[in-house]
Design a protein around this motif. Structure first.
Motif, PDB file in Angstrom:
ATOM      1  N   THR A   1     -34.000 -47.534  13.781  1.00 23.83           N
ATOM      2  CA  THR A   1     -33.591 -46.686  14.905  1.00 23.83           C
ATOM      3  C   THR A   1     -34.735 -45.842  15.461  1.00 23.83           C
ATOM      4  O   THR A   1     -34.516 -45.036  16.362  1.00 23.83           O
TER       5      THR A   1
ATOM      6  N   LYS B   1     -28.990 -45.189  18.893  1.00 17.29           N
ATOM      7  CA  LYS B   1     -29.142 -44.912  17.466  1.00 17.29           C
ATOM      8  C   LYS B   1     -27.762 -44.904  16.792  1.00 17.29           C
ATOM      9  O   LYS B   1     -27.563 -45.505  15.735  1.00 17.29           O
TER      10      LYS B   1
ATOM     11  N   GLN C   1     -26.298 -47.422  13.926  1.00 21.44           N
ATOM     12  CA  GLN C   1     -25.797 -46.889  12.647  1.00 21.44           C
ATOM     13  C   GLN C   1     -24.366 -47.355  12.381  1.00 21.44           C
ATOM     14  O   GLN C   1     -24.015 -47.699  11.254  1.00 21.44           O
TER      15      GLN C   1
ATOM     16  N   THR D   1     -36.405 -44.927   6.603  1.00 16.77           N
ATOM     17  CA  THR D   1     -36.307 -44.040   7.768  1.00 16.77           C
ATOM     18  C   THR D   1     -37.089 -42.762   7.500  1.00 16.77           C
ATOM     19  O   THR D   1     -37.395 -42.442   6.346  1.00 16.77           O
TER      20      THR D   1
ATOM     21  N   GLU E   1     -30.022 -39.350   9.677  1.00 19.42           N
ATOM     22  CA  GLU E   1     -29.604 -40.740   9.503  1.00 19.42           C
ATOM     23  C   GLU E   1     -29.453 -41.065   8.015  1.00 19.42           C
ATOM     24  O   GLU E   1     -28.452 -41.652   7.591  1.00 19.42           O
TER      25      GLU E   1
END
Lengths: 298, 279
Positions: free
Chosen positions: A202, A210, A214, A232, A237
């Motif tokens: 993302t 994003k 997800q 990440t 996230e």
């Protein structure tokens, strides 16, 4: 080769990967512009006493990812996340240690492992002149899917990811980065991997894209029984998506737990600690440093 | 038995993935394909016109200009075909680097032989079509007489030469794998050297002795010798085995060696981290 229910999706034991650092041109070395062994590029630990300069991108990493888990690897740029994913993807051979995917060694059973995994990298790697459908058909055929089946599934997945039908036949280069990344996820999902490796999927996406990505990651796990390893440097996230998180710094895992467990590692100063707080406490660094670059390898 | 059939079916499908992808790329880059075709046609015609003008150039009227034109024409067409094969195979890794897809393709569950078979299949079809278009343009410009020529024999020589050139291309494709920044340039040097020593536009006997020795291991030299003999002298197929057999031998030995070497280079690239995209 059968996969038993008991084995973990991923077993990594004492894996180390080092790269030789590209030497500067001879004229620069003669002029003394290069200080041997000094200021290492980030992403690894300098070894100035060795004859060839090396960076250790992944340093004695061990981890287990359970079947059906979303496992996050959190770390700043250059911490070794992408190198680790490349190792797990059979794109790099470890200097030391072993990696098993559903009990299969990635070196000895390379082809069998490749059938079980797929990867989405931070840069959507496509033939940019080709359309999403052409790229997906190519990818699906590599994994043994017939053209008709691949076409039907591609259209279905692209639609599920919110792409307009008119974009299916447009060159990829005319699409936004967010859309390209969705096509990358569709391509990986098309081959029905049971272990999906997502390397900063993302990064660079707008908040809506994003969120959609997800959601799709969650759906992959919940509906399609996939195990997901995601790297990440987005704390939110990692917090919301992952069942467990490993924090990687200079190629080493410095902590591993559930998001709640990690936050419990540090004392709160009157507010609920965030993963950013945890990271700073454990490494003394900020998670995102825009000046950091990937290490150059020879 | 069923398992083996399924394996073959899978490998055929995977090979086809490369053929279809490459033709899609040709379609998308049609403008550049047109430019390349126009340039190649003009170059080939220019070479053949040297033959047409040989009497005027030398001032000797007894020169067989028709023979000389066909001699050059065979050279330019055969080289177009073989160079096309070499380019498309030796640059398979470089294309993936340019596009940034090298990691995606190499992590797919595809045997290297299957990938190379697909790339070679595309290269043969593409180069054949490309060369045929140039050939048609040449027949429209020059009045060519192939009476007495052994065209079938020439085709057999070309097919045998294709196998050995595919092997050569596979071996050269290792260079972009080992040298991400300069590998593609190196393959062009190899190609240029083959052009020089293989007798494309002249007999290899005019070369310095050292280069004549090198020419003897160039598959292109055998291909040209065989095709010129079949077309210009009408040599029967039975007498062409002297060039067909060395070509087949080069291909049969060269292919497994090339695939093995490619695999070793891939393992080296995986140990040293050279699979990343460049460009």
């Amino acid at each position: 080769m059968t996969i038993t229910e008991q084995v973990d999706a991923l077993t990594v034991r004492s894996v180390t990967k080092r790269f030789n650092v590209q030497r500067p041109p001879i004229w620069e070395r003669l002029r003394g512009h290069h200080r041997a062994g000094a200021d290492d590029v980030n992403g690894g630990v300098a070894r100035p006493d060795t004859e060839k300069r090396q960076v250790t991108a992944v340093d004695n990493v061990s981890l287990d990812v359970h079947r059906g888990e979303i496992y996050g690897i959190l770390g700043p740029n250059g911490s070794g996340k992408s190198t680790l994913v490349r190792l797990l993807s059979t794109l790099l051979i470890p200097d030391a240690g072993t990696v098993q995917v559903f009990g299969l060694d990635i070196i000895r059973h390379e082809m069998a492992v490749k059938r079980l995994i797929n990867r989405v990298s931070v840069d959507a790697a496509f033939f940019k002149k080709l359309s999403p459908l052409e790229n997906l058909l190519y990818g699906a055929r590599l994994y043994g899917m017939s053209g008709r089946e691949a076409r039907e599934k591609s259209v279905e997945i692209l639609g599920r990811l919110g792409l307009e039908p008119r974009t299916y036949t447009q060159p990829m280069e005319e699409m936004s980065r967010g859309m390209q990344q969705k096509v990358a996820i569709a391509r990986a999902f098309l081959t029905q991997p049971i272990l999906l490796l997502l390397d900063e999927p993302t990064t660079g996406l707008d908040p809506r894209s994003k969120h959609e990505v997800q959601d799709f990651v969650n759906e992959l796990r919940d509906v399609h029984d996939a195990t997901i390893l995601i790297t990440t440097h987005d704390m939110g996230e990692a917090d919301s998506l992952c069942d467990r998180i490993a924090i990687l710094d200079e190629g080493r895992i410095v902590a591993e737990d559930t998001p709640t467990g990690l936050k419990a590692l540090i004392s709160s100063n009157g507010h609920e600690p965030t993963l950013e707080d945890v990271f700073m406490e454990l490494t003394g660094k900020k998670l995102v440093d825009p000046n950091e670059v990937e290490p150059a390898v020879a | 038995m069923l398992g083996k059939n399924l394996d073959l079916q899978l490998e055929a499908l995977q090979s086809y993935a490369f053929v279809a992808r490459n033709f899609n790329l040709v379609k998308r880059y049609w403008g550049w394909e047109l430019v390349w075709l126009a340039y190649s046609t003009a170059t080939s015609l220019a070479v053949a016109f040297i033959g047409e003008g040989s009497a005027l150039i030398t001032g000797q009227e007894d020169i067989d200009t028709s023979f000389f034109t066909v001699y050059l024409l065979i050279g330019t067409l055969v080289w177009r075909f073989l160079a096309g094969l070499f380019d498309n195979i030796s640059e398979m890794i470089q294309w993936e680097r340019w596009e940034g897809t090298i990691e995606y393709t190499l992590m797919a569950p595809v045997h290297r032989f299957t990938q190379i078979a697909g790339q070679a299949g595309f290269a043969i079809i593409y180069s054949l079509i490309f060369t045929m278009i140039i050939g048609l343009a040449m027949t429209a410009v020059f009045s060519l007489d192939f009476t007495g020529a052994n065209l079938l024999g020439a085709l057999l020589v070309l097919l045998a030469g294709s196998v050995s050139f595919v092997a050569l291309g596979v071996t050269a494709s290792i260079l972009p794998l080992l040298y991400p920044e300069r590998g593609a340039q190196m393959t062009h040097i190899v190609q240029a050297f083959l052009l020089l020593v293989s007798g494309i536009y002249y007999p290899i006997e005019v070369l310095p002795p050292v280069l004549q020795v090198v020419a003897r291991i160039s598959p292109a030299a055998y291909v040209l010798e065989g095709i010129r003999s079949a077309i210009l002298d009408g040599t029967p197929t039975a007498e062409l085995w002297g060039v067909i057999l060395p070509l087949l031998a080069l291909g049969i030995v060269g292919m497994p060696v090339g695939v093995w070497a490619f695999r070793q280079a891939e393992l080296y690239a995986k140990r040293t981290g050279k699979l990343k995209r460049v460009g």
